[in-house]
Write an enzyme that holds these catalytic residues in place. Structure first.
Site, PDB file in Angstrom:
ATOM      1  N   ASP A  51       0.836  -1.203   0.000  1.00  0.00           N
ATOM      2  CA  ASP A  51       0.000   0.000   0.000  1.00  0.00           C
ATOM      3  C   ASP A  51       0.870   1.252   0.000  1.00  0.00           C
ATOM      4  O   ASP A  51       1.942   1.269   0.618  1.00  0.00           O
ATOM      5  CB  ASP A  51      -0.898  -0.028   1.252  1.00  0.00           C
ATOM      6  CG  ASP A  51      -2.042   0.970   1.158  1.00  0.00           C
ATOM      7  OD1 ASP A  51      -2.285   1.510   0.053  1.00  0.00           O
ATOM      8  OD2 ASP A  51      -2.685   1.229   2.186  1.00  0.00           O
TER       9      ASP A  51
ATOM     10  N   HIS B  30       2.949   3.209  -9.062  1.00  0.00           N
ATOM     11  CA  HIS B  30       2.750   1.778  -9.332  1.00  0.00           C
ATOM     12  C   HIS B  30       4.007   1.188 -10.001  1.00  0.00           C
ATOM     13  O   HIS B  30       4.385   0.055  -9.721  1.00  0.00           O
ATOM     14  CB  HIS B  30       1.524   1.571 -10.223  1.00  0.00           C
ATOM     15  CG  HIS B  30       0.227   1.969  -9.555  1.00  0.00           C
ATOM     16  ND1 HIS B  30      -0.052   1.650  -8.243  1.00  0.00           N
ATOM     17  CD2 HIS B  30      -0.846   2.662 -10.009  1.00  0.00           C
ATOM     18  CE1 HIS B  30      -1.260   2.116  -7.924  1.00  0.00           C
ATOM     19  NE2 HIS B  30      -1.748   2.744  -8.980  1.00  0.00           N
TER      20      HIS B  30
ATOM     21  N   TRP C  33     -11.405  -2.501  -8.706  1.00  0.00           N
ATOM     22  CA  TRP C  33     -12.082  -2.272  -9.991  1.00  0.00           C
ATOM     23  C   TRP C  33     -12.878  -0.967  -9.961  1.00  0.00           C
ATOM     24  O   TRP C  33     -13.284  -0.462 -11.008  1.00  0.00           O
ATOM     25  CB  TRP C  33     -13.022  -3.444 -10.319  1.00  0.00           C
ATOM     26  CG  TRP C  33     -12.304  -4.702 -10.679  1.00  0.00           C
ATOM     27  CD1 TRP C  33     -12.235  -5.834  -9.928  1.00  0.00           C
ATOM     28  CD2 TRP C  33     -11.544  -4.973 -11.876  1.00  0.00           C
ATOM     29  NE1 TRP C  33     -11.481  -6.789 -10.578  1.00  0.00           N
ATOM     30  CE2 TRP C  33     -11.054  -6.288 -11.773  1.00  0.00           C
ATOM     31  CE3 TRP C  33     -11.243  -4.236 -13.020  1.00  0.00           C
ATOM     32  CZ2 TRP C  33     -10.262  -6.878 -12.770  1.00  0.00           C
ATOM     33  CZ3 TRP C  33     -10.456  -4.825 -14.009  1.00  0.00           C
ATOM     34  CH2 TRP C  33      -9.981  -6.127 -13.875  1.00  0.00           C
TER      35      TRP C  33
ATOM     36  N   LEU D 298      10.869 -20.838  -3.991  1.00  0.00           N
ATOM     37  CA  LEU D 298       9.945 -19.867  -3.382  1.00  0.00           C
ATOM     38  C   LEU D 298       8.583 -20.026  -4.038  1.00  0.00           C
ATOM     39  O   LEU D 298       8.484 -20.103  -5.268  1.00  0.00           O
ATOM     40  CB  LEU D 298      10.439 -18.430  -3.603  1.00  0.00           C
ATOM     41  CG  LEU D 298       9.495 -17.345  -3.070  1.00  0.00           C
ATOM     42  CD1 LEU D 298       9.506 -17.300  -1.539  1.00  0.00           C
ATOM     43  CD2 LEU D 298       9.863 -15.960  -3.613  1.00  0.00           C
TER      44      LEU D 298
HETATM   45  C1  FPP Z   1      -1.812   0.204  -3.370  1.00  0.00           C
HETATM   46  O1  FPP Z   1      -1.398   1.530  -3.449  1.00  0.00           O
HETATM   47  C2  FPP Z   1      -1.289  -0.537  -4.495  1.00  0.00           C
HETATM   48  C3  FPP Z   1      -2.050  -1.055  -5.500  1.00  0.00           C
HETATM   49  C4  FPP Z   1      -3.507  -0.919  -5.565  1.00  0.00           C
HETATM   50  C5  FPP Z   1      -1.432  -1.745  -6.637  1.00  0.00           C
HETATM   51  C6  FPP Z   1      -0.256  -2.618  -6.326  1.00  0.00           C
HETATM   52  C7  FPP Z   1       0.533  -2.752  -7.550  1.00  0.00           C
HETATM   53  C8  FPP Z   1       1.877  -2.852  -7.608  1.00  0.00           C
HETATM   54  C9  FPP Z   1       2.708  -2.959  -6.419  1.00  0.00           C
HETATM   55  C10 FPP Z   1       2.608  -2.848  -8.904  1.00  0.00           C
HETATM   56  C11 FPP Z   1       2.315  -3.962  -9.829  1.00  0.00           C
HETATM   57  C12 FPP Z   1       2.329  -5.298  -9.206  1.00  0.00           C
HETATM   58  C13 FPP Z   1       2.853  -6.389  -9.777  1.00  0.00           C
HETATM   59  C14 FPP Z   1       2.692  -7.708  -9.120  1.00  0.00           C
HETATM   60  C15 FPP Z   1       3.599  -6.312 -11.023  1.00  0.00           C
HETATM   61  P1  FPP Z   1      -2.477   2.675  -3.642  1.00  0.00           P
HETATM   62  O2  FPP Z   1      -2.563   2.981  -5.094  1.00  0.00           O
HETATM   63  O3  FPP Z   1      -3.759   2.272  -3.006  1.00  0.00           O
HETATM   64  O4  FPP Z   1      -1.771   3.833  -2.863  1.00  0.00           O
HETATM   65  P2  FPP Z   1      -2.456   4.972  -1.976  1.00  0.00           P
HETATM   66  O5  FPP Z   1      -3.195   4.282  -0.880  1.00  0.00           O
HETATM   67  O6  FPP Z   1      -1.263   5.745  -1.486  1.00  0.00           O
HETATM   68  O7  FPP Z   1      -3.330   5.760  -2.901  1.00  0.00           O
END
Ligand code: FPP
Length: 256
Positions: A34, A51, A83, A145
């Site tokens: 997060d 991201h 989504w 792993l």
């Molecule tokens: C949460 O941060 C993160 C996500 C919803 C996406 C997680 C994706 C990745 C780590 C990158 C791609 C993953 C792979 C496996 C290639 P947020 O966007 O909710 O952050 P915020 O709470 O600060 O807005």
């Protein structure tokens, strides 16, 4: 449950290199990644930049897990609730996932990593579903792993789907409801065959499970870190493992 402030690290508390962990190593670590959006906002960058850095942190987490002797690593990459995000962000995230699978598959294979995916994949485009299935197939014999990525995943959905499958089996006569227990029920979950997580880490300072592995994490230790996911590195992984090693796990029993 403790919150460890790693946004403003004290060098004595947050070593640059992963420290050797004294005590038991968590067999299965699950991570709620997060803070990508906040990382980008703090730099006045578009969310996709967060991201993208988050995908780099995924690589560091995998390396740290392998170096620490953790056998199972589960990453919450996209929740069923995600989504609801704007279409543009979903497009960015799916593009990143597509790119990640294509660029990292050889590395996963070379490092003996088995990839599994849990979640409702029907909502993804067919090409990504095909890439995910191929990656699962091509890494199925690996054992160093066990990496699981939760995509379009929601624990309540998972539990309802398992309950539906159990009910269908009972109606079909292949399952006796009187014989249903926790072990049998767990075989209907997406995580069938996997050990329960011992340690759940959430980054970004938020302290909730957000519909992640609600059944499986019943006895997991929870560690909340004040580091945004794109900044996550081996020192944070080692810190969480150290915190886990210090905890006394009783599974509801009295202290010895
Ligand atoms: C949460 O941060 C993160 C996500 C919803 C996406 C997680 C994706 C990745 C780590 C990158 C791609 C993953 C792979 C496996 C290639 P947020 O966007 O909710 O952050 P915020 O709470 O600060 O807005």
């Amino acid at each position: 449950m403790s919150v460890t402030n790693l946004l403003r690290p004290n060098p004595a508390e947050a070593p640059a290199k992963p420290a050797a962990v004294a005590g038991p190593v968590a067999r299965h670590v699950a991570i709620i990644m997060d803070g990508n959006g906040r990382w980008a906002a703090a730099r006045r960058l578009p969310r996709v930049a967060g991201h993208r850095e988050g995908a780099r942190a995924v690589r560091r987490a995998i390396e740290a897990a392998m170096q620490s002797g953790v056998g199972w690593l589960t990453l919450y990459a996209f929740s069923s609730e995600n989504w609801r995000r704007p279409a543009g962000e979903i497009l960015d995230l799916t593009a990143l996932l597509r790119q990640y699978l294509r660029s990292e598959l050889a590395e996963l294979k070379a490092n003996g990593i088995r990839l599994r995916v849990i979640g409702d994949l029907q909502r993804f485009d067919e090409d990504i579903r095909g890439d995910l299935r191929a990656a699962e197939r091509e890494t199925a014999e690996n054992h160093r792993l066990n990496l699981t990525i939760a995509l379009s995943y929601g624990a309540r959905d998972e539990i309802v789907a398992a309950a539906r499958a159990v009910a269908e089996a009972a109606v079909a006569g292949s399952l006796d409801p009187a014989g249903l227990d926790e072990r049998l029920f767990a075989r209907y979950l997406a995580t069938a065959g996997m050990p329960d997580p011992d340690l759940v880490i959430r980054t970004s300072g938020e302290q909730r499970l957000s519909n992640f592995l609600l059944w499986q994490a019943a006895y997991a230790e929870l560690v909340f870190l004040d580091v945004l996911w794109p900044d996550f590195g081996p020192e944070h992984f080692a810190h969480a493992l150290g915190e886990y090693a210090r905890r006394e796990r009783r599974f509801g029993a009295r202290p010895a």
